[in-house]
Enzyme design. Sequence first.
Site, PDB file in Angstrom:
ATOM      1  N   ARG A  22       0.824  -1.205   0.000  1.00  0.00           N
ATOM      2  CA  ARG A  22       0.000   0.000   0.000  1.00  0.00           C
ATOM      3  C   ARG A  22       0.855   1.250   0.000  1.00  0.00           C
ATOM      4  NH1 ARG A  22      -1.658  -0.565   4.982  1.00  0.00           N
ATOM      5  NH2 ARG A  22      -2.499   1.534   5.012  1.00  0.00           N
ATOM      6  N   LYS A  23       2.155   1.118  -0.099  1.00  0.00           N
ATOM      7  CA  LYS A  23       3.049   2.281  -0.094  1.00  0.00           C
ATOM      8  C   LYS A  23       3.073   2.880  -1.500  1.00  0.00           C
ATOM      9  CE  LYS A  23       5.788   0.357   3.623  1.00  0.00           C
ATOM     10  NZ  LYS A  23       7.022  -0.327   3.991  1.00  0.00           N
ATOM     11  N   THR A  24       1.996   3.558  -1.815  1.00  0.00           N
ATOM     12  CA  THR A  24       1.795   4.122  -3.145  1.00  0.00           C
ATOM     13  C   THR A  24       1.630   5.632  -3.049  1.00  0.00           C
ATOM     14  OG1 THR A  24      -0.584   3.751  -2.942  1.00  0.00           O
ATOM     15  CG2 THR A  24       0.689   2.014  -4.021  1.00  0.00           C
TER      16      THR A  24
END
Length: 194
Positions: free
Chosen positions: A138-140
């Site tokens: 989810r590190k977007t």
Amino acid sequence: MTNDKLKMTNEGIKFIIKIALREDVGEGDITTKALVDKGAKARGEIVAKEAGVVAGLLVAKEVFAQVDRRIKFAPKVKDGAKVKKGKVIATVSGPARGILTGERVALNFLQRMSGIATLTREFVKRAQGAKPQILDTRKTTPGLRALEKYAVKMGGGANHRMGLYDAILIKDNHIEMSGGVGESIQRANYKLQI
């Protein structure tokens, strides 16, 4: 641009592009309006500056469509294609003002998504023959998650989870706050059964 976990609708893509164009163009492209005749036509090629994996062609096409529906965007490869430096990946033709106004936003999406797909493909290649699967996180970039996760898929990776809503992932801070590993697992199992 959909699969099991990746639920990016056409409306979602259009919304992201609308925001990007508003940010870049604002009230209008004053340089292009000052220098380019209203009726001028243009044709251009989008060329790979280095070898890589292409991702984001549908997004680039939508950028030009939102700027001016008369612009024709013609992909020469498909998303997920591995290309060599110098390969024409798409052509664009139509009203020159529209092409010049939309080109940076379209290229920004293409470059970012293709960069993600290319790096993912490299990791997938390195993992060949082994059991690991290359997953995203989810590190977007906020607001661009669906596009970036789509690019991971085009590079041969897999999507882990889109957000906090579609899978349980117990991390250290959850374990600490819930009283330990066993308690965390027990609580998660209980909530899944409800």
